[in-house]
Write a protein that holds these residues in place. Sequence first.
Motif, PDB file in Angstrom:
ATOM      1  N   PHE A  71       0.840  -1.198   0.000  1.00 34.77           N
ATOM      2  CA  PHE A  71       0.000   0.000   0.000  1.00 34.77           C
ATOM      3  C   PHE A  71       0.873   1.246   0.000  1.00 34.77           C
ATOM      4  O   PHE A  71       1.773   1.404   0.824  1.00 34.77           O
ATOM      5  CB  PHE A  71      -0.898  -0.017   1.226  1.00 34.77           C
ATOM      6  N   GLN A  72       0.631   2.137  -0.958  1.00 38.31           N
ATOM      7  CA  GLN A  72       1.390   3.373  -1.033  1.00 38.31           C
ATOM      8  C   GLN A  72       0.859   4.384  -0.030  1.00 38.31           C
ATOM      9  O   GLN A  72      -0.350   4.521   0.159  1.00 38.31           O
ATOM     10  CB  GLN A  72       1.288   3.968  -2.441  1.00 38.31           C
ATOM     11  N   LYS A  73       1.760   5.106   0.615  1.00 37.31           N
ATOM     12  CA  LYS A  73       1.340   6.153   1.535  1.00 37.31           C
ATOM     13  C   LYS A  73       0.546   7.223   0.783  1.00 37.31           C
ATOM     14  O   LYS A  73       0.901   7.621  -0.320  1.00 37.31           O
ATOM     15  CB  LYS A  73       2.552   6.800   2.201  1.00 37.31           C
ATOM     16  N   ILE A  74      -0.521   7.670   1.421  1.00 32.44           N
ATOM     17  CA  ILE A  74      -1.330   8.750   0.868  1.00 32.44           C
ATOM     18  C   ILE A  74      -0.959  10.031   1.609  1.00 32.44           C
ATOM     19  O   ILE A  74      -0.822  10.035   2.837  1.00 32.44           O
ATOM     20  CB  ILE A  74      -2.825   8.470   1.061  1.00 32.44           C
ATOM     21  N   VAL A  75      -0.812  11.120   0.858  1.00 31.25           N
ATOM     22  CA  VAL A  75      -0.521  12.408   1.489  1.00 31.25           C
ATOM     23  C   VAL A  75      -1.807  12.964   2.089  1.00 31.25           C
ATOM     24  O   VAL A  75      -2.761  13.275   1.368  1.00 31.25           O
ATOM     25  CB  VAL A  75       0.067  13.402   0.470  1.00 31.25           C
ATOM     26  N   LYS A  82       0.628   6.308  10.626  1.00 28.52           N
ATOM     27  CA  LYS A  82       1.896   6.754  10.024  1.00 28.52           C
ATOM     28  C   LYS A  82       2.436   5.808   8.950  1.00 28.52           C
ATOM     29  O   LYS A  82       3.013   6.283   7.961  1.00 28.52           O
ATOM     30  CB  LYS A  82       2.945   6.974  11.114  1.00 28.52           C
ATOM     31  N   PRO A  83       2.273   4.475   9.081  1.00 29.51           N
ATOM     32  CA  PRO A  83       2.768   3.613   7.991  1.00 29.51           C
ATOM     33  C   PRO A  83       1.970   3.762   6.694  1.00 29.51           C
ATOM     34  O   PRO A  83       2.437   3.325   5.640  1.00 29.51           O
ATOM     35  CB  PRO A  83       2.600   2.198   8.570  1.00 29.51           C
ATOM     36  N   ARG A  84       0.802   4.380   6.756  1.00 31.76           N
ATOM     37  CA  ARG A  84      -0.094   4.389   5.591  1.00 31.76           C
ATOM     38  C   ARG A  84      -0.488   5.786   5.116  1.00 31.76           C
ATOM     39  O   ARG A  84      -0.934   5.949   3.990  1.00 31.76           O
ATOM     40  CB  ARG A  84      -1.350   3.581   5.931  1.00 31.76           C
ATOM     41  N   LEU A  93     -11.383   5.778   1.290  1.00 33.51           N
ATOM     42  CA  LEU A  93     -11.292   4.315   1.230  1.00 33.51           C
ATOM     43  C   LEU A  93     -10.432   3.775   2.364  1.00 33.51           C
ATOM     44  O   LEU A  93     -10.744   2.743   2.966  1.00 33.51           O
ATOM     45  CB  LEU A  93     -10.733   3.875  -0.120  1.00 33.51           C
ATOM     46  N   PHE A  94      -9.337   4.489   2.669  1.00 29.94           N
ATOM     47  CA  PHE A  94      -8.486   4.059   3.786  1.00 29.94           C
ATOM     48  C   PHE A  94      -9.251   4.117   5.109  1.00 29.94           C
ATOM     49  O   PHE A  94      -9.252   3.155   5.883  1.00 29.94           O
ATOM     50  CB  PHE A  94      -7.240   4.934   3.875  1.00 29.94           C
TER      51      PHE A  94
END
Length: 467
Positions: A5-9, A35-37, A363-364
Amino acid sequence: FTRSFQKIVAPPMVYISGEEMTRYTMELILDKWIKPRLDISQWEFYDLSCKSRDDTEDQVLKDAVEAGKRICSIFKEPSVTPTEIQKEKLGLKKAWGSPNGAMRRGWNGITISRDTIHIEGMELGYNRPVLFERHAVGGEYGAGWAQVGSGNLVTTFTTDDGESMVVDERKLSGDTNMVVTYHNPLDNVSDLAHHFFSRCLAADITPFVVTKKTVFKWQEEFWVVMKKVFDEHYREAFIKKGLVTDELQHLISDAATMQIIRWTDGGFGMAAHNYDGDMLTDEIAQVHRSPGFITSNLLGKREDGIMIKEYEASHGTVADMWDDHLAGKETSLNPLGMVEALIGAINHSAHLSDTPYENQINLFTGTLRSVIHSKMVNGEGTRDLCGPSGLTTEQFVDTVSEALDASLPIIASEKKQAVFEDVSKVDMDALQAMFNDLDTDGNGSISFDEFSKGLRRLGVQPRKLGF
């Protein structure tokens, strides 16, 4: 889709940290869930612990209020309002007052929305949602008072132009009397009414206005303003939906306390003055298992009309568990109320910003909520839900984190630049109608549960290979 999963800003948001067990738990959640996501480098953090307020002479509170006014989306952990005993214990210069009053004044507080939280597959107190609006200002909380003896008491009001009028005059007898003065601002009650009725209408909830106006004659105007807004803007829509038969219903506060216990099917909303709202929502929390299962969201309004929203749990810092934690004992804190507040603040910050990642953020947060609910329903919740076999505070945070790792790749974006169509070519009315169809509870955001159900209705839900 990528398997990592790519981090979202995440867009700007104000994060206010508090004290004791709830602060410890939220630090775990930030470190292991958020923080990991999410890239939260644009969040602004303010420490409202007693020590921080004391060290800064409460400048940190002033800074937090100003930041909230600027950014308009705030998450707040439970905080401690120190007693004289705590002042001595913590070595504070003074027993600092509750920060809530400064926040409500600084953000032009209108209402505190306290709604029941529901988990599909779990029986709580109410079967359907209960919505509550508590007037955010006025009443006993900002009262002036003095202890006096016998004599004559005159309450005088002086206008800005210097004209005076006597509000009340009475003769006091006896050696000991407590004199209390407070007022109820009414200019923002129409804003409260619009917020309340629009939410009830969207959620198919029957609204009630609660006062004690039969005895407290000064509460009549609150009812008059609420009814005027209802009659002019909402009455026909409520009648059309069958939510009211003819007129807006009024409840005497005494009757409201009884109906809250009786109406366990839910599906009702109440709006009340500040103090009545405080007491009645505590009762709702007990019917609905505990304060951890209702929200507490402050709605304010900036001078330019932008809505300020502050989200927090309706419970305190859970001092008894903090004492156990410091003593090295196991604890089992259910963080649901705090996480619902954090999700609300994150979603609102995305809604206010121009971020292209609003859908991914929703979605997250929807997936996070779904995972938490699933764990609680399936016997992997904290001990308030699952008994002695329930998980400790740390174990619950860990098991949710592991489940997020398994769930989030499903909604991860492909590693390529998104292509956005010219907005002028989009049918915005149709898009709004589609959003409203998916947003079944009408709260302005789409949860993972609403999203998944919507995809199933449209027949476009992703399927596992081979099915």
